[in-house]
Write an enzyme that holds these catalytic residues in place. Structure first.
Site, mmCIF file in Angstrom:
data_model
loop_
_atom_site.group_PDB
_atom_site.id
_atom_site.type_symbol
_atom_site.label_atom_id
_atom_site.label_comp_id
_atom_site.label_asym_id
_atom_site.label_seq_id
_atom_site.Cartn_x
_atom_site.Cartn_y
_atom_site.Cartn_z
ATOM 1 N N HIS A 189 0.833 -1.212 0.000
ATOM 2 C CA HIS A 189 0.000 0.000 0.000
ATOM 3 C C HIS A 189 0.869 1.264 0.000
ATOM 4 O O HIS A 189 0.515 2.267 -0.628
ATOM 5 C CB HIS A 189 -0.966 -0.002 1.186
ATOM 6 C CG HIS A 189 -1.881 -1.200 1.195
ATOM 7 N ND1 HIS A 189 -2.623 -1.559 2.284
ATOM 8 C CD2 HIS A 189 -2.157 -2.125 0.231
ATOM 9 C CE1 HIS A 189 -3.321 -2.659 1.997
ATOM 10 N NE2 HIS A 189 -3.044 -3.023 0.759
ATOM 11 N N HIS A 224 -9.523 -2.165 -4.729
ATOM 12 C CA HIS A 224 -8.363 -2.462 -3.886
ATOM 13 C C HIS A 224 -7.353 -3.346 -4.629
ATOM 14 O O HIS A 224 -6.142 -3.204 -4.450
ATOM 15 C CB HIS A 224 -8.748 -3.104 -2.551
ATOM 16 C CG HIS A 224 -7.557 -3.248 -1.670
ATOM 17 N ND1 HIS A 224 -7.048 -2.188 -0.938
ATOM 18 C CD2 HIS A 224 -6.707 -4.278 -1.469
ATOM 19 C CE1 HIS A 224 -5.947 -2.584 -0.329
ATOM 20 N NE2 HIS A 224 -5.720 -3.855 -0.630
ATOM 21 N N ASP A 273 -3.391 -2.614 -4.993
ATOM 22 C CA ASP A 273 -2.331 -3.603 -4.740
ATOM 23 C C ASP A 273 -1.451 -3.818 -5.975
ATOM 24 O O ASP A 273 -0.222 -3.882 -5.882
ATOM 25 C CB ASP A 273 -2.948 -4.964 -4.385
ATOM 26 C CG ASP A 273 -3.343 -5.053 -2.920
ATOM 27 O OD1 ASP A 273 -2.892 -4.226 -2.104
ATOM 28 O OD2 ASP A 273 -4.118 -5.978 -2.594
ATOM 29 N N HIS A 283 -1.180 -10.761 -5.294
ATOM 30 C CA HIS A 283 0.256 -10.441 -5.260
ATOM 31 C C HIS A 283 1.096 -11.473 -6.004
ATOM 32 O O HIS A 283 1.972 -11.123 -6.785
ATOM 33 C CB HIS A 283 0.728 -10.329 -3.820
ATOM 34 C CG HIS A 283 0.060 -9.223 -3.089
ATOM 35 N ND1 HIS A 283 0.143 -7.904 -3.485
ATOM 36 C CD2 HIS A 283 -0.742 -9.230 -2.001
ATOM 37 C CE1 HIS A 283 -0.562 -7.156 -2.673
ATOM 38 N NE2 HIS A 283 -1.115 -7.934 -1.757
HETATM 39 ZN ZN ZN Z 1 -3.811 -4.664 -0.290
#
Ligand code: ZN
Length: 316
Positions: free
Chosen positions: A87, A245, A249, A272
Site C-alpha cells: 500500500h 483495492h 495492490d 500479489h
Molecule cells: Zn492490499
C-alpha cells in the site's frame, strides 16, 4: 543533461519527512514508519531500525521479492525483510515519488485503515520536490502472459499509458464478480483508488488467527465479508471497493520495477503472487520491454505538483 525536460519528467522525492504509525496486520504489533527524502536514482528503500547485527537496508525491487502469505515481502541477501509494503508502494508510485527512504521499527508496515488514503494525504502534505535527473519508464514491446492455479491468469501488452483491466470472481456473494478498467493518473488514483480497503472473508480471518496470523486484523483495517454480508459498520466505501483495492495492490507491486510501466495489464483473479509472477516473466524476456527516459514524447501524468487544487483535496 536535464536541460529541456519539463519539471514533471524529472525524478521526484518528498520535501518534508513524516511518520505514520499503526498496527501491523500480521504481527499485531504497533509499528511506526518514517518516510524521508532521498537522493536521485536511489529508488524506494526500506530500513529496519530494529535490526542492528545484520544489513538492515532492503531495496524495493522485483529481484528482492520472496513468497509471502497474503502480502508482498522483500528481503535482502542477509534474509532481513519487510512485509506488507504494497500500500505504501502504491501510494508512492501513484503520487510520482521515485526516491524515498522508509525507516520502520518492525517486520511489516503499519496497515493503517487498510487502504492507501492516509499515505496519500501524508504525501500531499509532505510536498513533492523535483530532482536533477529525468525519470525512466519501462515500455512494453510485446505481449507477455502467464497462467496460474485456480484459473487465474495475467498478461501485459504495449500501451502508451499504464492501464489495468482486472476481474475478480469470489464465491461469496458479498464480493462476487467485479471488473475495473482503469487508466492510471495521479488525480484518478486519489479520487477512485486510494480509499479502497483490503478485504477478506470472515472464515479466512478465523483460520488465519488460529494459525497465529492476522493478529492485528480488525474491522478497522479491512472489509470483512460473511455470506453476502459486509460486517463493517457503514458497509462499503464504494460498491466495487474490492476490485478497486486489487488495482491499488497491483500498482504497488508493479512499482517493484522501480519505474512506471507503460503497458496494459489484464488479469483474472489478480493477487500479489500473480502480479509478481507476471513481472518476473516479463523481466526474464529482454525482447519484451525496453527502459527509456521520460521525455516530451510521452505524457505520463505522474506526480502531484501540478494537480488542480480540487483533485488534491481528498475528503476527510
Ligand atoms: Zn492490499
Amino acid at each position: 543533461m536535464s536541460k529541456g525536460f519539463k519539471l514533471n519528467y524529472l525524478q521526484s522525492t518528498i520535501i518534508e519527512p513524516f511518520s505514520l504509525s499503526g498496527v501491523g496486520v500480521h504481527t499485531g504489533r504497533a509499528i511506526t514508519a518514517r518516510i524521508e527524502p532521498s537522493e536521485t536514482n536511489s529508488g524506494i528503500c526500506f530500513w529496519r531500525e530494529d535490526i542492528h547485527e545484520q544489513n538492515n537496508k532492503i531495496q524495493a525491487h522485483i529481484n528482492n521479492t520472496v513468497i509471502a502469505l497474503l502480502c508482498t515481502r522483500i528481503e535482502n541477501s542477509d534474509g532481513v525483510g519487510i512485509n506488507t509494503i504494497e500500500h505504501f508502494m502504491s501510494a508512492l508510485f501513484a503520487m510520482g515519488i521515485d526516491n524515498a527512504n522508509i525507516y520502520v521499527d518492525g517486520p511489516e508496515m503499519p496497515i493503517l485503515d487498510g487502504s492507501s488514503e492516509l499515505i496519500v494525504k501524508a504525501l500531499l502534505k509532505a510536498g513533492q520536490r523535483q530532482q536533477k535527473y529525468p525519470a525512466s519508464y519501462l515500455k512494453i514491446l510485446k505481449e507477455v502472459s502467464i497462467i496460474s492455479e485456480n484459473g487465474a491468469w495475467a498478461r501485459i501488452n504495449p500501451s502508451s499509458n499504464l492501464e489495468l483491466s482486472l476481474h475478480i470472481d469470489f464465491p461469496d456473494p458479498g464480493i462476487g464478480q467485479q471488473k475495473i478498467d482503469y487508466s492510471v493518473t495521479t488525480s484518478s488514483y486519489i479520487e477512485t483508488i486510494s480509499r479502497a480497503r483490503t478485504f477478506c472473508m470472515l472464515r479466512d480471518v478465523e483460520n488465519m488467527q488460529h494459525a497465529g496470523l492476522a493478529k492485528g486484523g480488525t474491522l478497522e483495517n479491512a472489509v470483512v465479508v460473511d455470506n453476502g454480508k459486509i460486517l463493517n459498520e457503514g458497509g462499503l466505501r464504494m460498491i466495487d471497493e474490492c476490485v478497486r483495492h486489487k488495482a491499488l495492490d497491483c500498482l504497488g507491486d508493479l512499482f517493484l520495477t522501480g519505474m512506471p510501466i507503460f503497458g496494459k495489464i489484464e488479469a483474472f483473479k489478480p493477487g500479489h503472487a500473480l502480479t509478481l509472477k507476471l513481472l518476473h516473466t516479463l523481466m526474464a524476456d529482454k525482447s519484451a520491454y525496453v527502459v527509456k527516459t521520460i521525455s516530451e514524447d510521452v505524457s505520463p501524468a505522474r506526480g502531484f505538483v501540478n494537480l488542480p487544487k480540487s483533485a488534491a483535496a481528498i475528503p476527510a
